[in-house]
Design a protein around this motif. Structure first.
Motif, PDB file in Angstrom:
ATOM      1  N   ALA A 181       7.886 -22.781  52.587  1.00  0.00           N
ATOM      2  CA  ALA A 181       6.814 -21.739  52.731  1.00  0.00           C
ATOM      3  C   ALA A 181       5.821 -22.144  53.492  1.00  0.00           C
ATOM      4  CB  ALA A 181       6.672 -21.054  51.313  1.00  0.00           C
ATOM      5  N   GLN A 187      -4.872  -9.065  48.489  1.00  0.00           N
ATOM      6  CA  GLN A 187      -3.531  -9.221  48.066  1.00  0.00           C
ATOM      7  C   GLN A 187      -2.919  -7.981  47.490  1.00  0.00           C
ATOM      8  OE1 GLN A 187      -2.740 -12.290  45.245  1.00  0.00           O
ATOM      9  NE2 GLN A 187      -2.029 -11.088  43.628  1.00  0.00           N
ATOM     10  N   LYS A 242      -8.465  -9.956  45.345  1.00  0.00           N
ATOM     11  CA  LYS A 242      -7.443  -9.107  44.864  1.00  0.00           C
ATOM     12  C   LYS A 242      -7.255  -8.041  45.754  1.00  0.00           C
ATOM     13  CE  LYS A 242      -5.955  -9.265  40.331  1.00  0.00           C
ATOM     14  NZ  LYS A 242      -5.654 -10.741  40.026  1.00  0.00           N
ATOM     15  N   LYS A 294      -8.092 -18.556  40.847  1.00  0.00           N
ATOM     16  CA  LYS A 294      -8.623 -17.665  41.836  1.00  0.00           C
ATOM     17  C   LYS A 294      -8.459 -18.146  43.194  1.00  0.00           C
ATOM     18  CE  LYS A 294      -9.678 -14.418  38.728  1.00  0.00           C
ATOM     19  NZ  LYS A 294      -9.004 -13.318  38.465  1.00  0.00           N
ATOM     20  N   SER A 295      -8.594 -19.370  43.226  1.00  0.00           N
ATOM     21  CA  SER A 295      -8.651 -20.034  44.637  1.00  0.00           C
ATOM     22  C   SER A 295      -7.249 -20.159  45.217  1.00  0.00           C
ATOM     23  CB  SER A 295      -9.038 -21.488  44.571  1.00  0.00           C
ATOM     24  OG  SER A 295      -8.397 -22.245  44.146  1.00  0.00           O
ATOM     25  N   ARG A 296      -7.445 -20.141  46.611  1.00  0.00           N
ATOM     26  CA  ARG A 296      -6.206 -20.227  47.247  1.00  0.00           C
ATOM     27  C   ARG A 296      -5.485 -21.528  47.158  1.00  0.00           C
ATOM     28  NH1 ARG A 296      -7.525 -20.545  53.502  1.00  0.00           N
ATOM     29  NH2 ARG A 296      -6.043 -22.151  54.122  1.00  0.00           N
ATOM     30  N   PHE A 297      -6.220 -22.682  47.160  1.00  0.00           N
ATOM     31  CA  PHE A 297      -5.840 -24.019  46.481  1.00  0.00           C
ATOM     32  C   PHE A 297      -4.996 -23.906  45.190  1.00  0.00           C
ATOM     33  CE2 PHE A 297      -7.251 -27.699  44.051  1.00  0.00           C
ATOM     34  CZ  PHE A 297      -6.208 -28.739  44.687  1.00  0.00           C
ATOM     35  N   LEU A 300       3.657 -24.629  52.682  1.00  0.00           N
ATOM     36  CA  LEU A 300       2.273 -25.040  51.936  1.00  0.00           C
ATOM     37  C   LEU A 300       1.996 -26.391  52.346  1.00  0.00           C
ATOM     38  CD1 LEU A 300       3.287 -23.742  48.309  1.00  0.00           C
ATOM     39  CD2 LEU A 300       1.813 -22.898  50.010  1.00  0.00           C
ATOM     40  N   LEU A 336      -0.976 -17.107  52.262  1.00  0.00           N
ATOM     41  CA  LEU A 336      -2.243 -17.394  51.307  1.00  0.00           C
ATOM     42  C   LEU A 336      -3.627 -17.251  52.129  1.00  0.00           C
ATOM     43  CD1 LEU A 336      -1.130 -20.209  48.715  1.00  0.00           C
ATOM     44  CD2 LEU A 336      -1.142 -17.744  48.233  1.00  0.00           C
ATOM     45  N   PRO A 337      -3.535 -17.825  53.385  1.00  0.00           N
ATOM     46  CA  PRO A 337      -4.865 -17.705  54.048  1.00  0.00           C
ATOM     47  C   PRO A 337      -5.117 -16.311  54.189  1.00  0.00           C
ATOM     48  CG  PRO A 337      -3.409 -19.306  55.019  1.00  0.00           C
ATOM     49  CD  PRO A 337      -2.645 -18.506  53.981  1.00  0.00           C
ATOM     50  N   ARG A 347      -3.613 -21.498  43.748  1.00  0.00           N
ATOM     51  CA  ARG A 347      -2.435 -20.708  43.820  1.00  0.00           C
ATOM     52  C   ARG A 347      -1.173 -21.785  44.499  1.00  0.00           C
ATOM     53  NH1 ARG A 347      -0.979 -15.321  44.568  1.00  0.00           N
ATOM     54  NH2 ARG A 347      -2.730 -14.804  43.490  1.00  0.00           N
ATOM     55  N   GLY A 379     -11.616 -19.462  50.591  1.00  0.00           N
ATOM     56  CA  GLY A 379     -11.032 -20.100  49.811  1.00  0.00           C
ATOM     57  C   GLY A 379     -10.464 -19.419  48.607  1.00  0.00           C
ATOM     58  N   PHE A 380     -10.952 -18.253  48.434  1.00  0.00           N
ATOM     59  CA  PHE A 380     -10.639 -17.712  47.057  1.00  0.00           C
ATOM     60  C   PHE A 380      -9.577 -16.305  47.597  1.00  0.00           C
ATOM     61  CE2 PHE A 380     -14.015 -20.169  45.357  1.00  0.00           C
ATOM     62  CZ  PHE A 380     -13.552 -20.528  44.192  1.00  0.00           C
ATOM     63  N   ILE A 381      -8.684 -16.353  46.629  1.00  0.00           N
ATOM     64  CA  ILE A 381      -7.876 -15.066  46.613  1.00  0.00           C
ATOM     65  C   ILE A 381      -8.552 -13.938  46.480  1.00  0.00           C
ATOM     66  CG2 ILE A 381      -5.551 -14.075  45.978  1.00  0.00           C
ATOM     67  CD1 ILE A 381      -4.600 -16.700  46.735  1.00  0.00           C
ATOM     68  N   ALA A 412       2.943 -16.025  49.119  1.00  0.00           N
ATOM     69  CA  ALA A 412       2.918 -17.432  49.048  1.00  0.00           C
ATOM     70  C   ALA A 412       2.869 -17.798  50.444  1.00  0.00           C
ATOM     71  CB  ALA A 412       4.495 -17.997  48.427  1.00  0.00           C
ATOM     72  N   THR A 413       3.419 -17.436  51.552  1.00  0.00           N
ATOM     73  CA  THR A 413       3.427 -17.706  52.846  1.00  0.00           C
ATOM     74  C   THR A 413       2.465 -17.258  53.791  1.00  0.00           C
ATOM     75  OG1 THR A 413       4.924 -15.667  53.520  1.00  0.00           O
ATOM     76  CG2 THR A 413       6.002 -17.783  53.152  1.00  0.00           C
ATOM     77  N   LEU A 469       2.414 -22.936  43.013  1.00  0.00           N
ATOM     78  CA  LEU A 469       3.607 -22.883  43.607  1.00  0.00           C
ATOM     79  C   LEU A 469       4.414 -24.059  43.795  1.00  0.00           C
ATOM     80  CD1 LEU A 469       2.495 -19.840  46.141  1.00  0.00           C
ATOM     81  CD2 LEU A 469       4.049 -19.482  44.003  1.00  0.00           C
TER      82      LEU A 469
END
Lengths: 328, 345, 496
Positions: free
Chosen positions: A213, C366, C363, A193-196, A215, C352-353, A198, C359-361, C349-350, A202
């Motif tokens: 990209a 997105q 949903k 779930k975290s950005r880290f 990262l 993510l922030p 993900r 710090g969590f995606i 991917a480009t 990748l």
């Protein structure tokens, strides 16, 4: 229409499955069949006592393997010294208990995170080979530990806090099992779930594409190793608590066992795919096999041999399944 | 292939020169440093270093060959143990049978690994980790999970017997093996093919080099060399250990990196590896001469390996290359100016 | 015809699916001749080269060498027939010595002295046989590769864009070598985009267009305008008059003294947001390097680059990305996409922030981004969880381009060959995506080797040649012939 078929890679045309996937399923079924057959023909396997032993053994290896999963998924192969770090952390914990129980735990975890995180920083920043770096770091840690401890076991301070609960059962189940379950759940949520997390997936699939990209390659690699360090430290604390002392010999086969757990779980050795839950299953499978062999009276080397064969087969299958297999 | 098509040994271009200076430097240090600690080195120190190079050096040579072809054989620490154990078990009557059996088993083991790596294009570090465990497991199973003693003491004594103070049969065997590999790589097309395979696999394949055969053969050779090192060690100490740990591997990697064999492949050879191995062996002797505690040596080994691995990392190599490109650009401009002026005159 | 023919092809046809890569191509090569093959990317000349060197097999047609019918099975067989290819990409092993590379894979016994003579005749007197090949300048490596072709005793030598990556003095050396070869009676096929070189070096030229041979002419009867006319054929229908985009808050980039050793000595350009700038140039012109340097992917690039007055530090992809620069690479398989990840993963991917909080995606965040992008690209929603690797080339490219647009934090969008390997319909979609991004005020700079694409997409056309900027024109001022002339021989061209 023929042109459309030309474009579709063959792995999608054979009943939706590639040869690699078919072989994998076949090997898995065969393996499970042998395992189940063996459990029924081994006296003493089906007992509460034995299941507890298996789950207990799986816990310590499993906690370390959760961290190892992060390294493997990040595409940096694996660390060959997490077991050593776990043993060093057991020593550290025994020493740090003089700062109280919480203090001891915090110090040990920070210590583990820094020791393995630094290796990640080196690997991420310079692209140095992770396996050699971790082997070297292992030798270094061992030497420093012997230097400082004088090569003898470290015992907790006489009037230090009690840590017995870390090693004793809670509701009839050993404490490390709870920690293992917690590590797996947290580890899985964090990487999924975290950005880290993900970013790790990748980068593990393609470091080049990751860089393009934008990262943060160095940060991600260091992060993966820091997670491994935290896990090794937690395992170290539990090992120290169980033995009521810290010695370097405690590292044993923890490193190879944890690598095996990750690979047997089906996490790709080249990175980019896999999960912490799979690793947990892998750890239990590995522990069951060791237990079976032990019950049937086989020695440690035979267990090692079996482990080696399993790792080899899994690595080969992981490549047969890989989309990148054909690329040089 | 006619004699003309063969290469003359062109050692200067194939191998780096600094390993030999490094080694000479260490010889000097071996004698210069101990007096500071009120100890002294003797010819025996050199003899000891050579003795170690003759066994662990062969392990380094095996690993080094796989590094030259752009791979990495982690399993050498396993085949080192396996070779020694098989030889000790089977060589009691006739030591030669032990050597043949030990080396033979490991060569087959290595060839199988090489076959899988070449045909399936598997990362060799991942596969040989499995191989390492298998070899170690086999060793322990054969050796009943403990050290096995070798009742034929005579062979060990004969191998170790100093000859002309500095040498022994064991050392001569080591030198002979290194020399054989050196000549094989420099007098035949093999060395070129190996370095081509490591330095540019696709280009080599297009040019008609039998890349797969070279990779497979190299893994066979590396396992055989590691086994030979383990066998000599076992014969000389009259024991075969079930688990030598990672030390042989650490020794071998450090020796190779110090000897100018890069991790990217295509570089280095037997001479550099010999220098690298001797350098570390001398370092170990230096520590034991000044009676440093065990951990100092371990500390140094670990640090040294981290330093050389970092020095061989893509980042450091790129920085170094960028500096060289800048330099060569300047140089090129100069050459152009001078050639212009000379053509006018 | 009085001259003897070394090579003759008749009616060669090669199709890939429904596409005719080469249609009924006939061509001949004389003894001692340097013969140019000209044409746009995809015109068919590379396919012919591949057939002659045994890489590809024709569907129909015949190849004759010295009057004898042959069919090269593989590169090794082609070698035996006397055909040697010097590829555009170097196929030398850098860690081997020059001598080792010359001998690599060779089955002929050649003495070192002969190899020495060979290098000397190519103007490599100063290069020792024992030098490591990787330490030579690229131009000399190219000459070594030519030497390798010669050491195999080839009668026909194919040079595929040998000068694309070379500096001018190096090009001179290649020219001298080619002339000497021709004088010795070897036949040379010279593939190049550079008209000046063709006029200087070749005796005859065969022009390809859309997989067909347009014609073969004596170079003496041709001038640049004549060749350009043959290459272009009828002029494609270009968009006329550019819609003026006036975004509310246009971004701005200023590039001064950008140096990317060894390819680009210096590069200057100012671009306002909303304008699409097309860098037109052939392979090796340096445009790709300029984009990569701006994206922070060239570690040793230097220069002053300012985004809206803020200095951009070069050499770090993370910093460039954080500053609002987005780059879409030309090689989507190797460094663009994450092939075993889903369309969704690739699209975010480009950014993510932007789709995560604490710090969590998230949903929902997105989802918002992805559904908007899927709408823009026209990729069906049901396919969003598919691995990108299984999509068609066109859809893969759409995902790659879409990844760069609609970023709230973007300032500069860079596209290297945005429509590579995409059919006409897909290309139009991709171009619409890029125009939309420009409308939002972004600076858009793209590079293409394809003239049609440049004219279709760019508002301002910048031509580059051999690492230098040649001209800057608005599309209204530019003519295809003028741009093609600039990108094929430039101003500072070697005259001989």
């Amino acid at each position: 229409m023929s042109t459309v078929n030309d474009v579709i890679p063959s792995r999608f045309s054979i009943g939706g499955m590639s040869t690699g996937q078919k072989i994998t399923i076949l090997v898995t079924i065969l393996f499970l069949a042998i395992l189940i057959f063996a459990t029924f023909t081994t006296t003493g396997f089906y007992s509460v006592q034995n299941f507890k032993a298996i789950i207990n053994a799986a816990s310590l290896v499993g906690i370390i393997a959760v961290g190892m999963t992060y390294i493997v998924i990040s595409g940096n192969l694996f660390s060959l010294s997490v077991g050593t770090t776990a043993a060093v952390c057991a020593l550290t914990f025994m020493w740090a208990l003089r700062f109280g129980l919480v203090g001891g735990i915090v110090i040990t975890i920070v210590f583990g995170a820094v020791v393995i995180g630094l290796q990640g920083l080196l690997v991420g920043f310079t692209g140095a080979n992770p396996i050699i770096v971790t082997i070297a770091a292992g030798a270094l840690q061992e030497a420093v530990a012997i230097w400082i401890s004088g090569g003898v076991s470290v015992y907790p301070p006489d009037n230090g806090p009690s840590f017995a609960f870390l090693a004793s059962p809670l509701f009839g189940i050993p404490f490390p099992v709870y920690v293992f379950v917690a590590a797996v759940i947290l580890g899985e949520i964090f990487i999924k779930k975290s950005r880290f997390g993900r970013g790790l997936y990748l980068m593990g699939e393609s470091p080049r594409a990751g860089r393009t990209a934008g990262l943060p390659i160095t940060r991600l690699t260091t992060g993966a190793f820091v997670v491994a360090g935290v896990c090794a430290a937690i395992a170290g604390i539990l090992i120290g608590a169980f033995n009521q002392s810290g010695t370097m010999t405690a590292s044993g086969t923890l490193t190879v066992d944890s690598i095996s757990a990750v690979l047997v779980g089906g996490t790709a050795v080249i990175g980019g795919r896999g999960s912490v839950v799979r690793t947990a299953i892998g750890a239990i499978v590995i522990a069951s096999i060791s237990d079976l062999l032990l019950l049937r009276g086989y020695s440690t080397p035979v267990q090692l041999l079996v482990l080696g064969v399993i790792v080899t087969v899994v690595v080969i299958l992981s490549y047969l399944n890989s989309e990148r297999a054909g690329r040089s | 292939m006619s004699a003309q098509a063969r290469m003359k040994p062109r050692f200067s271009a194939n191998e780096q020169k600094w390993p030999i200076f490094l080694m000479i430097g260490l010889v000097i240090l071996t004698f210069a440093i101990p007096p500071l600690f009120h100890h002294s080195s003797s010819a025996f120190t050199i003899y000891n270093a050579l003795q170690n190079t003759a066994t662990l050096g062969l392990v380094a040579l095996g690993l080094g060959l796989t590094m030259v072809v752009g791979e990495f054989d982690l399993s050498i620490a396993g085949t080192y143990a396996l070779g020694g154990m098989v030889a000790v078990k089977l060589g009691t009557g006739n030591p030669l049978v032990g050597i043949l059996a030990g080396v033979g088993v490991c060569v087959v083991f290595g060839l199988i690994q090489g076959l899988i790596i070449a045909k399936l294009k598997i990362n060799s570090m991942a596969l040989t980790l499995g191989g390492y465990l298998v070899a170690l497991g086999l060793t322990g199973t054969i050796g009943d999970n403990k050290s096995q003693s070798f009742s034929n003491y005579d062979i060990g004594i004969a191998l170790n017997q100093p000859i002309a103070t500095l040498f022994s049969i064991r050392i001569f065997i080591g030198i002979a093996v290194f020399l054989a590999v050196f000549l094989l790589m420099n007098l035949t097309n093999l060395g070129r093919g190996m370095r081509a395979t490591g330095g540019g696999r696709r280009a080599s394949r297009t040019a008609g080099v039998r890349v797969d055969a070279i990779v497979i053969g190299t893994f066979g050779a590396s396992a055989g060399l590691a086994a030979l090192g383990g066998i000599i060690q076992a014969y000389c100490t009259a024991t075969a250990t079930s688990n030598p740990g990672l030390f042989p591997l650490i020794f071998a990697v450090t020796a190779c990196l110090l000897g100018g064999v890069g991790l990217a492949g295509g570089r280095g050879g037997a001479f550099g590896i010999a220098c690298g191995a001797l350098t570390i062996a001398l370092l170990a002797e230096l520590f034991s001469t000044v009676a440093a505690p065990q951990y100092v040596s371990g500390l140094f080994t670990g640090l040294l390996l981290i330093v050389v691995t970092t020095a061989a990392s893509p980042y450091v190599i790129r920085k170094w290359r960028e500096r060289r490109i800048d330099k060569s650009l300047k140089l090129e401009n100069k050459v152009l100016v001078t050639s212009d002026s000379s053509s006018k005159s | 015809m009085s001259e003897t023919l070394r090579l003759e092809t008749q009616g060669i046809t090669k199709t890939y699916g429904h596409l005719h890569a080469l249609n009924d191509a006939s061509f001949d090569l004389r003894v001692g001749e340097v013969h140019a093959l000209l044409g746009h990317n995809g015109a068919g000349k590379s396919t012919l080269v591949k057939i002659l060197s045994g890489v590809v097999h024709p569907d129909a047609g015949s190849v004759r060498i010295d009057g004898e019918e042959v069919s090269p099975r593989n590169p090794r067989h082609a070698q035996d027939l006397g055909v040697a290819l010097v590829d555009q990409e170097l196929s030398l092993v850098p860690v081997l010595t020059v001598e080792e590379n010359l001998r690599l894979g060779s089955r002929r016994a050649v003495s070192s002295a002969d190899l020495r003579t060979l290098l000397d005749t190519l103007g490599l007197e100063h290069v020792k046989l024992t030098t490591l090949t990787g330490s030579l300048p690229i131009g000399e490596q190219q000459l070594v590769e030519i030497a390798r072709a010669l050491s195999r005793d080839a009668k026909i030598i194919i040079l595929d864009e040998p000068t694309a990556t070379l500096s001018e003095p190096e090009i001179e050396r290649v020219f001298a070598a080619v002339r000497r070869l021709a004088a010795q009676g070897k036949s040379v096929i010279y593939v190049s985009h550079r008209l000046g070189e063709v006029l200087t070096l070749c005796q005859r030229a065969t022009v390809f267009r859309d997989g067909k041979v347009v014609g073969t002419k004596n170079v003496a009867d041709l001038d640049r305008a004549g060749i350009v006319e043959m290459m272009l054929g009828h002029l494609p229908e270009f968009r006329t008059g550019s819609e003026v985009r006036t975004p509310e808050t246009p971004q701005h980039i200023s590039i001064r003294g950008l140096a990317i050793p060894p390819r680009v000595p210096t590069f200057d350009l100012e671009v306002r947001g909303g304008v699409i700038v097309g860098l037109a140039g052939q392979v090796g012109c340096g445009a790709s390097e300029v984009l990569r340097a701006l994206a922070g992917l060239v570690p040793n690039s230097r220069g002053d680059v300012e985004l809206g007055g803020v200095k951009l530090s070069l050499g770090s992809a993370v910093k460039s990305r954080a500053a609002g620069v987005f780059f879409s690479p030309s090689d989507r398989k190797e460094e663009g996409l994450f092939l075993t990840h889903s369309i969704v993963d690739n699209l975010v991917a480009t950014r993510l922030p932007r789709v995560s909080r604490g710090g969590f995606i998230q949903k929902s965040m997105q989802e918002a981004v992805v559904s908007k992008l899927l709408g823009l690209t026209g990729i069906a929603r049901e396919r969003r969880e598919l691995d990108v690797g299984v999509l068609s080339g066109g859809n893969q490219q759409k995902v790659l381009v879409a990844r760069g647009i609609d970023q709230t934090d973007s300032k500069v969008l860079l596209f290297d060959e945005p429509a590579r390997g995409v059919d006409v319909g897909g290309r139009a979609d991709i171009h619409d995506l890029i125009r939309g991004a420009a409308e939002q005020g972004n600076v858009v700079i793209f590079h293409s080797t394809d003239l049609d694409e440049v004219f279709d997409l760019a508002d301002v056309i910048v031509t580059m040649f051999a690492g230098r900027l040649v001209s800057v024109r608005t599309r209204a001022e530019a003519t295809p012939a003028g741009v093609l002339t600039d990108m094929t021989h430039g101003e500072g061209e070697v005259s001989a």
